[in-house]
Scaffold this active site. Structure first.
Site, mmCIF file in Angstrom:
data_model
loop_
_atom_site.group_PDB
_atom_site.id
_atom_site.type_symbol
_atom_site.label_atom_id
_atom_site.label_comp_id
_atom_site.label_asym_id
_atom_site.label_seq_id
_atom_site.Cartn_x
_atom_site.Cartn_y
_atom_site.Cartn_z
ATOM 1 N N SER A 248 0.859 -1.195 0.000
ATOM 2 C CA SER A 248 0.000 0.000 0.000
ATOM 3 C C SER A 248 0.891 1.239 0.000
ATOM 4 O O SER A 248 2.062 1.165 0.391
ATOM 5 C CB SER A 248 -0.859 -0.005 1.274
ATOM 6 O OG SER A 248 -1.583 1.194 1.412
ATOM 7 N N TYR B 129 -2.894 -0.559 10.695
ATOM 8 C CA TYR B 129 -2.841 -0.932 9.270
ATOM 9 C C TYR B 129 -1.523 -0.465 8.663
ATOM 10 O O TYR B 129 -0.831 -1.235 7.986
ATOM 11 C CB TYR B 129 -4.031 -0.294 8.544
ATOM 12 C CG TYR B 129 -4.072 -0.566 7.054
ATOM 13 C CD1 TYR B 129 -4.467 -1.818 6.570
ATOM 14 C CD2 TYR B 129 -3.734 0.423 6.125
ATOM 15 C CE1 TYR B 129 -4.519 -2.064 5.205
ATOM 16 C CE2 TYR B 129 -3.785 0.175 4.766
ATOM 17 C CZ TYR B 129 -4.178 -1.071 4.312
ATOM 18 O OH TYR B 129 -4.212 -1.317 2.947
HETATM 19 P P1 NAP Z 1 -11.232 -6.344 -0.495
HETATM 20 O O1 NAP Z 1 -12.118 -6.428 -1.672
HETATM 21 O O2 NAP Z 1 -11.854 -6.269 0.855
HETATM 22 O O3 NAP Z 1 -10.206 -7.549 -0.575
HETATM 23 C C1 NAP Z 1 -9.631 -8.155 0.511
HETATM 24 C C2 NAP Z 1 -9.746 -9.655 0.308
HETATM 25 O O4 NAP Z 1 -8.976 -10.326 1.301
HETATM 26 C C3 NAP Z 1 -11.172 -10.138 0.436
HETATM 27 O O5 NAP Z 1 -11.491 -10.932 -0.691
HETATM 28 C C4 NAP Z 1 -11.181 -10.953 1.715
HETATM 29 O O6 NAP Z 1 -12.073 -12.045 1.564
HETATM 30 C C5 NAP Z 1 -9.734 -11.389 1.804
HETATM 31 N N1 NAP Z 1 -9.290 -11.593 3.182
HETATM 32 C C6 NAP Z 1 -9.328 -10.697 4.194
HETATM 33 N N2 NAP Z 1 -8.847 -11.236 5.309
HETATM 34 C C7 NAP Z 1 -8.481 -12.503 4.998
HETATM 35 C C8 NAP Z 1 -7.910 -13.566 5.724
HETATM 36 N N3 NAP Z 1 -7.593 -13.436 7.027
HETATM 37 N N4 NAP Z 1 -7.655 -14.727 5.086
HETATM 38 C C9 NAP Z 1 -7.957 -14.865 3.778
HETATM 39 N N5 NAP Z 1 -8.495 -13.896 3.029
HETATM 40 C C10 NAP Z 1 -8.749 -12.728 3.637
HETATM 41 O O7 NAP Z 1 -10.290 -5.065 -0.597
HETATM 42 P P2 NAP Z 1 -9.078 -4.725 -1.593
HETATM 43 O O8 NAP Z 1 -9.019 -3.251 -1.601
HETATM 44 O O9 NAP Z 1 -9.176 -5.463 -2.858
HETATM 45 O O10 NAP Z 1 -7.820 -5.236 -0.754
HETATM 46 C C11 NAP Z 1 -6.839 -6.103 -1.315
HETATM 47 C C12 NAP Z 1 -5.480 -5.716 -0.777
HETATM 48 O O11 NAP Z 1 -5.130 -4.434 -1.277
HETATM 49 C C13 NAP Z 1 -5.413 -5.605 0.753
HETATM 50 O O12 NAP Z 1 -4.207 -6.178 1.208
HETATM 51 C C14 NAP Z 1 -5.405 -4.123 0.994
HETATM 52 O O13 NAP Z 1 -4.748 -3.778 2.187
HETATM 53 C C15 NAP Z 1 -4.645 -3.646 -0.224
HETATM 54 N N6 NAP Z 1 -4.834 -2.236 -0.554
HETATM 55 C C16 NAP Z 1 -6.076 -1.741 -0.801
HETATM 56 C C17 NAP Z 1 -6.234 -0.386 -1.090
HETATM 57 C C18 NAP Z 1 -7.567 0.227 -1.343
HETATM 58 O O14 NAP Z 1 -7.659 1.461 -1.300
HETATM 59 N N7 NAP Z 1 -8.599 -0.534 -1.664
HETATM 60 C C19 NAP Z 1 -5.096 0.437 -1.141
HETATM 61 C C20 NAP Z 1 -3.843 -0.110 -0.891
HETATM 62 C C21 NAP Z 1 -3.737 -1.453 -0.604
HETATM 63 P P3 NAP Z 1 -12.781 -12.725 2.822
HETATM 64 O O15 NAP Z 1 -13.403 -11.620 3.614
HETATM 65 O O16 NAP Z 1 -13.760 -13.667 2.218
HETATM 66 O O17 NAP Z 1 -11.712 -13.444 3.554
#
Ligand code: NAP
Length: 240
Positions: free
Chosen positions: A124, A137
């Site tokens: 991130s 975080y």
């Molecule tokens: P998201 O749609 O909520 O994706 C997160 C995914 O991780 C979900 O499919 C969730 O599915 C899974 N997950 C969460 N905890 C888990 C666990 N303990 N074990 C296995 N699976 C788990 O949000 P996203 O934005 O795509 O996030 C993906 C990554 O990008 C994350 O690491 C986040 O920190 C990073 N990121 C996001 C942003 C942003 O602005 N969106 C910015 C920078 C970085 P389940 O709930 O079914 O487990």
């Protein structure tokens, strides 16, 4: 064809990465906690909480040898530091850092044996700078980048590369939840909250998950074999 494992592949960035890798001809397996989310994504999938080492070991054994690992599973909870609980700290640390540690631990021995592999951690901009009200975080994402850099050096003499992609605010459930949270806590409208997050990006917009997937696709390509230990920001210039 190579085998790819994408954690958090049931939604958001992980799903976009899974779709992109499938499009490139890779055989993709996704991991996540919710069966329903995994089913809807339409990939070979195993339910697994990445924070649970034994569960990861089982899921990775079922998934089979991985040539590519993308750690996209992640959670965020926002609160002032003094209001974050021990459970908040251990949940974010357990998923965002230790989840990647567990998955990499299972995948690396096979990669080392084959002298080939690609590991991409979805870190991130919070790996590269601080943000108020998300200290746990941010700490976990800084740690994930530290892990990435150290492993890149440890495995530099092999055919394995380990990199981090650092998205800014990306249009996924995480940002949708953050918008709802800001709106609820600050009495601003959701449109205003969304605009505020978008304004962190000098380009004035949220990142599309597909833009993150494009960078992952490059990092896992043969052409990117000299790129290791890097933190590649996909954030419209928010960090430089
Ligand atoms: P998201 O749609 O909520 O994706 C997160 C995914 O991780 C979900 O499919 C969730 O599915 C899974 N997950 C969460 N905890 C888990 C666990 N303990 N074990 C296995 N699976 C788990 O949000 P996203 O934005 O795509 O996030 C993906 C990554 O990008 C994350 O690491 C986040 O920190 C990073 N990121 C996001 C942003 C942003 O602005 N969106 C910015 C920078 C970085 P389940 O709930 O079914 O487990």
């Amino acid at each position: 064809m190579t085998r790819a494992i994408v954690t958090g592949g049931g939604s958001g960035i992980g799903l976009a990465v899974a779709q992109r890798l499938k499009g490139l001809g890779h055989e993709v397996t996704i991991l996540g906690r919710s069966q329903a989310k995994l089913d809807a994504a339409g990939f070979r999938a195993f339910v697994c909480d990445v924070a649970d080492r034994a569960g990861v070991r089982r899921a990775m054994a079922q998934a089979g040898a991985a040539d590519i690992v993308v750690n996209a599973a992640g959670i965020v909870r926002s609160a002032p530091f003094l209001k974050l609980s021990d459970a908040d700290w251990s949940d974010m640390w357990g998923t965002n850092l230790m989840g990647a540690v567990h998955v990499i631990h299972e995948a690396l021995p096979g990669m080392r044996e084959r002298n080939a592999g690609r590991i991409v951690n979805i870190a991130s901009t919070a790996s590269l700078k601080g943000y108020a009200y998300v200290s746990a975080y941010v700490a976990s994402k800084h740690a994930l980048l530290g892990l990435t850099r150290s492993l890149a050096l440890e495995f530099a003499k092999t055919g394995i590369t380990i990199n981090a992609v650092c998205p800014g605010y990306t249009d996924t459930d995480i940002v949708r939840d953050a918008v709802a949270n800001i709106a609820a806590k600050t009495k601003r409208s959701e449109a205003e909250a969304r605009a505020e997050l978008a304004s962190a990006n000098p380009q004035g917009r949220l990142i599309d998950p597909e833009e993150v997937a494009d960078v992952v696709a490059w990092l896992v390509s043969d052409e990117a074999h000299s790129i290791t230990g890097q933190a590649i920001a996909v954030a419209g210039g928010e960090v430089m």
